[in-house]
Design a protein around this motif. Sequence first.
Motif, PDB file in Angstrom:
ATOM      1  N   GLU A   1       0.863  -1.189   0.000  1.00 35.95           N
ATOM      2  CA  GLU A   1       0.000   0.000   0.000  1.00 35.95           C
ATOM      3  C   GLU A   1       0.896   1.235   0.000  1.00 35.95           C
ATOM      4  OE1 GLU A   1      -2.638   0.381   3.441  1.00 35.95           O
ATOM      5  OE2 GLU A   1      -2.600   2.555   3.172  1.00 35.95           O
ATOM      6  N   PRO A   2       0.781   2.087  -1.013  1.00 40.35           N
ATOM      7  CA  PRO A   2       1.651   3.262  -1.042  1.00 40.35           C
ATOM      8  C   PRO A   2       1.277   4.262   0.048  1.00 40.35           C
ATOM      9  CG  PRO A   2       0.063   3.355  -2.841  1.00 40.35           C
ATOM     10  CD  PRO A   2      -0.112   2.016  -2.185  1.00 40.35           C
ATOM     11  N   LEU A   3       2.306   4.900   0.620  1.00 42.70           N
ATOM     12  CA  LEU A   3       2.078   5.959   1.605  1.00 42.70           C
ATOM     13  C   LEU A   3       2.063   7.325   0.944  1.00 42.70           C
ATOM     14  CD1 LEU A   3       4.438   4.583   4.390  1.00 42.70           C
ATOM     15  CD2 LEU A   3       1.937   4.510   4.330  1.00 42.70           C
ATOM     16  N   SER A   4       2.390   7.349  -0.341  1.00 43.36           N
ATOM     17  CA  SER A   4       2.480   8.603  -1.081  1.00 43.36           C
ATOM     18  C   SER A   4       2.076   8.334  -2.524  1.00 43.36           C
ATOM     19  CB  SER A   4       3.923   9.117  -1.004  1.00 43.36           C
ATOM     20  OG  SER A   4       4.255   9.866  -2.161  1.00 43.36           O
ATOM     21  N   ALA A   5       1.455   9.335  -3.167  1.00 43.03           N
ATOM     22  CA  ALA A   5       1.099   9.170  -4.575  1.00 43.03           C
ATOM     23  C   ALA A   5       2.318   9.387  -5.464  1.00 43.03           C
ATOM     24  CB  ALA A   5      -0.006  10.160  -4.942  1.00 43.03           C
ATOM     25  N   ASP A   6       3.431   9.709  -4.834  1.00 48.82           N
ATOM     26  CA  ASP A   6       4.564  10.265  -5.549  1.00 48.82           C
ATOM     27  C   ASP A   6       5.732   9.283  -5.683  1.00 48.82           C
ATOM     28  OD1 ASP A   6       5.453  12.500  -6.857  1.00 48.82           O
ATOM     29  OD2 ASP A   6       6.744  13.078  -5.151  1.00 48.82           O
ATOM     30  N   ASN A   7       5.513   8.001  -5.372  1.00 42.38           N
ATOM     31  CA  ASN A   7       6.581   7.017  -5.599  1.00 42.38           C
ATOM     32  C   ASN A   7       6.081   5.992  -6.628  1.00 42.38           C
ATOM     33  OD1 ASN A   7       4.934   5.165  -4.148  1.00 42.38           O
ATOM     34  ND2 ASN A   7       5.918   5.706  -2.206  1.00 42.38           N
ATOM     35  N   GLY A   8       6.926   5.041  -6.972  1.00 47.68           N
ATOM     36  CA  GLY A   8       6.587   4.095  -8.034  1.00 47.68           C
ATOM     37  C   GLY A   8       5.301   3.329  -7.741  1.00 47.68           C
TER      38      GLY A   8
END
Lengths: 134, 134
Positions: free
Chosen positions: B57-64
């Motif tokens: 689950e990504p913690l940021s929209a800004d990584n791969g």
Amino acid sequence: MLKRIHHVGIVVPSLEDSLRFWRDVMRLPLIKSATIDDQGVRAALLDANGSEVELLEPLSADNGVGRFLARSGGGLHHICFESDDVARELEAARAKGIALIDQRPRPGLAGMICFLHPQATHGVLVEYAQPFAE
Amino acid sequence: MLKRIHHVGIVVPSLEDSLRFWRDVMRLPLIKSATIDDQGVRAALLDANGSEVELLEPLSADNGVGRFLARSGGGLHHICFESDDVARELEAARAKGIALIDQRPRPGLAGMICFLHPQATHGVLVEYAQPFAE
């Protein structure tokens, strides 16, 4: 009971091109390849030491694999878990309200198989397979 | 040498929601979950009898992983093969002209890891992992 990851299915534009990577670079031995007319695909199975990599090249733009290729350019398509009783897995999934693609097991490349619907699995296409007795 | 499919990585909008499917419906035991700050993900590893399912689950929209989620809504993200020598796999891939994401192995959840570039693999993100000695 789920026994292991049986295979990971990968949709490719060309079986021959992708064998150059999976067989020749990754050095996964080719187990078999076959044209499966009723599914509209050419398929190759490669041995990953207990699990398999299944490459799928659509023969038509008009089936599920062909549409996936057109939409995505190809890539990871599904994950298949081996079970010793696919009919029971299907029944258990149905009882939990999981959406199904197949209402009953059907013969496939990996044995008796069935697919859960990706809406049940947050977008992941999940297959169960019960290999044919040797 | 490639030993097996170590894990299949799946990107999900919510670790908690997806555990309801993978742990509770598929009955894959949860091995561990962790927040990996420098990769910007929350991750869970589930046991598939010799291989693993890794939920991310990504913690940021800004990584791969965050961009993958935004683009696709989530789904199958990468396939990881265990090797007894990741540095050597990387060298062999480089020698064959395969594009790399990682120029050298780095520590990850599964041990020392590296990623090949999906342009080398017809769109499939491939990871190698060499588990840390116990």
